[in-house]
Scaffold this motif. Sequence first.
Motif, PDB file in Angstrom:
ATOM      1  N   SER A  89      -6.625  -6.672  18.906  1.00 49.91           N
ATOM      2  CA  SER A  89      -7.285  -5.441  18.476  1.00 49.91           C
ATOM      3  C   SER A  89      -7.878  -4.716  19.672  1.00 49.91           C
ATOM      4  O   SER A  89      -8.142  -5.319  20.713  1.00 49.91           O
ATOM      5  N   ILE A 130     -11.032 -11.439  12.768  1.00 49.04           N
ATOM      6  CA  ILE A 130     -10.421 -10.117  12.636  1.00 49.04           C
ATOM      7  C   ILE A 130      -9.206 -10.074  13.552  1.00 49.04           C
ATOM      8  O   ILE A 130      -9.331 -10.220  14.772  1.00 49.04           O
ATOM      9  N   THR A 143      -7.450  -1.609   7.746  1.00 50.93           N
ATOM     10  CA  THR A 143      -7.976  -0.299   8.127  1.00 50.93           C
ATOM     11  C   THR A 143      -9.391  -0.206   7.568  1.00 50.93           C
ATOM     12  O   THR A 143      -9.583  -0.295   6.348  1.00 50.93           O
ATOM     13  N   LEU A 171     -17.198  -2.608   7.396  1.00 51.72           N
ATOM     14  CA  LEU A 171     -17.251  -3.967   7.937  1.00 51.72           C
ATOM     15  C   LEU A 171     -18.690  -4.486   7.912  1.00 51.72           C
ATOM     16  O   LEU A 171     -18.945  -5.636   7.529  1.00 51.72           O
ATOM     17  N   LEU A 206      -9.662 -11.147   8.163  1.00 52.41           N
ATOM     18  CA  LEU A 206      -9.179  -9.782   7.987  1.00 52.41           C
ATOM     19  C   LEU A 206      -8.002  -9.548   8.925  1.00 52.41           C
ATOM     20  O   LEU A 206      -8.152  -9.611  10.151  1.00 52.41           O
ATOM     21  N   THR A 207      -6.815  -9.261   8.360  1.00 51.83           N
ATOM     22  CA  THR A 207      -5.613  -9.027   9.158  1.00 51.83           C
ATOM     23  C   THR A 207      -5.045  -7.651   8.840  1.00 51.83           C
ATOM     24  O   THR A 207      -4.868  -7.310   7.666  1.00 51.83           O
ATOM     25  N   VAL A 251     -12.449  -2.009  16.735  1.00 42.77           N
ATOM     26  CA  VAL A 251     -13.466  -2.863  16.135  1.00 42.77           C
ATOM     27  C   VAL A 251     -14.780  -2.661  16.863  1.00 42.77           C
ATOM     28  O   VAL A 251     -14.881  -2.873  18.080  1.00 42.77           O
ATOM     29  N   SER A 287      -6.778  -5.282  13.866  1.00 36.21           N
ATOM     30  CA  SER A 287      -7.426  -4.196  13.133  1.00 36.21           C
ATOM     31  C   SER A 287      -6.709  -2.889  13.415  1.00 36.21           C
ATOM     32  O   SER A 287      -6.303  -2.613  14.550  1.00 36.21           O
ATOM     33  N   GLN A 288      -6.540  -2.073  12.366  1.00 36.18           N
ATOM     34  CA  GLN A 288      -5.851  -0.798  12.532  1.00 36.18           C
ATOM     35  C   GLN A 288      -6.727   0.260  13.199  1.00 36.18           C
ATOM     36  O   GLN A 288      -6.230   1.320  13.580  1.00 36.18           O
TER      37      GLN A 288
END
Length: 452
Positions: free
Chosen positions: A249, A225, A204, A210, A200-201, A232, A228-229
């Motif tokens: 992140s 990951i 959002t 998740l 996951l790049t 996390v 992450s926007q």
Amino acid sequence: MDLSGWRIAGIQHIRPFCGEDEGTNTALEFAYGSLSLPQPPATPDAPLAAACAAWSGAPDDGVDRISSLPDEILRNVVSRLPGCRENPLWRPGLVDTLGLTNDVSDILAAHPGPFRCVQITCCYLDMNREKIKGWPKLVADKGVQELAFINRPWPLDLPLPTTLFSCTSLTRLHIGAWKLPNTATLPDAVAFPHLQELFLTLITMKDKDLAFLLERSPVLEVLTIIASQRDVRLCLASRSLRCLQLGMSSLGDITVADAPRLERFFLLMTRRIGGNKFSTIKIGNAPNLRMLGYWPPGQHELQIGNTIMEVSPCTIIPSVKILALQVQFEVRNEVKTVPAFLKCFPNVETLHIQSVKVNRPTGKVSLNFWQEACPVECLQHVKKLVMHGFRGNKSEHAFIKFIAERAQALKKMVIMICFDTANGFDAKMKPFTTIKWASEDIKAIHFKLPPL
């Protein structure tokens, strides 16, 4: 000709993203780069079966034995053949995105299958949402096993088509620059029963979404990951996961509650929420954890069982053989936490240290500090030390000298130099000549210079 193993790349070379920050650019380069995209399972250099038969001495009677193979085997063979990923059609400098969308839709619809590996990247997927919604369904119907589906990335919160959840044959999935849908609205039967690797790049996502992905991936082995926007947060209970990677992140609390097969746990350029609140990373049941890194002392709290290691470094984790730490050697309060970590991993055989550049040094540490704070038992199994980002300051030298003069099992030391060798090289190397090696097996230090 089967085109499985191809890439659809509207724009192959990444250009600067105006208005995006440096962290986003780094994540995009990583997402579109060869390190994160799996290579299609095909090679143009493989010998043909007929050539192999001739070389092996089989009779050259001109009989076409390949066509007589069962259809299932033929489909498997054809799905591994290289497709048109080198065709200039898919690598223009500029592209009519709408036209490309139509072409992709037509090709996916006309293709008889099966698809083994499909990579749809670098396309502006906001241009024709209705057609793009059909792409995952088209490749799902043709048994796609490896899929990379990455937005260009504008907008970063483009809703991910829910049709992706029909790809039940997937074993590897990489999605980038999407917003996960509200998983509460998905059918109860949605699942990825064969998914082994999830990447996951720039996603959002909400915590519950998740958690939904992980719950519906019962054989998942690798979770990555990147960027992450949103913060996390993760409570992991998986009987299959072997590798967890979190990078670039902001981390909330991360709990590895029950992961009996987990072997590798990596952090890369992670940060605290809001830049000041500590994140707690708890490791419960992970008896097979072998590799841990790059841990940044002072950035997160590591809790093993009921013990917070920075506070009470009495917990022993005997399974870890490879440990990697990020250390700001010129920040004294941070360096003081390193011995506590080393004491908790007495069976480490390979030690990686990433020396982090400090803009405002707040103190140095000497060789005496390490000798007093870190008993020799911490190093009794260390066979290899790798120092990354070495700048030649006194605090780095003190640590290296401590390892060299205490680690009796040491066999190899690698120093990754991170300074201009034309400026004071001899002075920065001189302290190495005074080392009194504790190990009789080590012969030399291996220095690796920065690229030209």
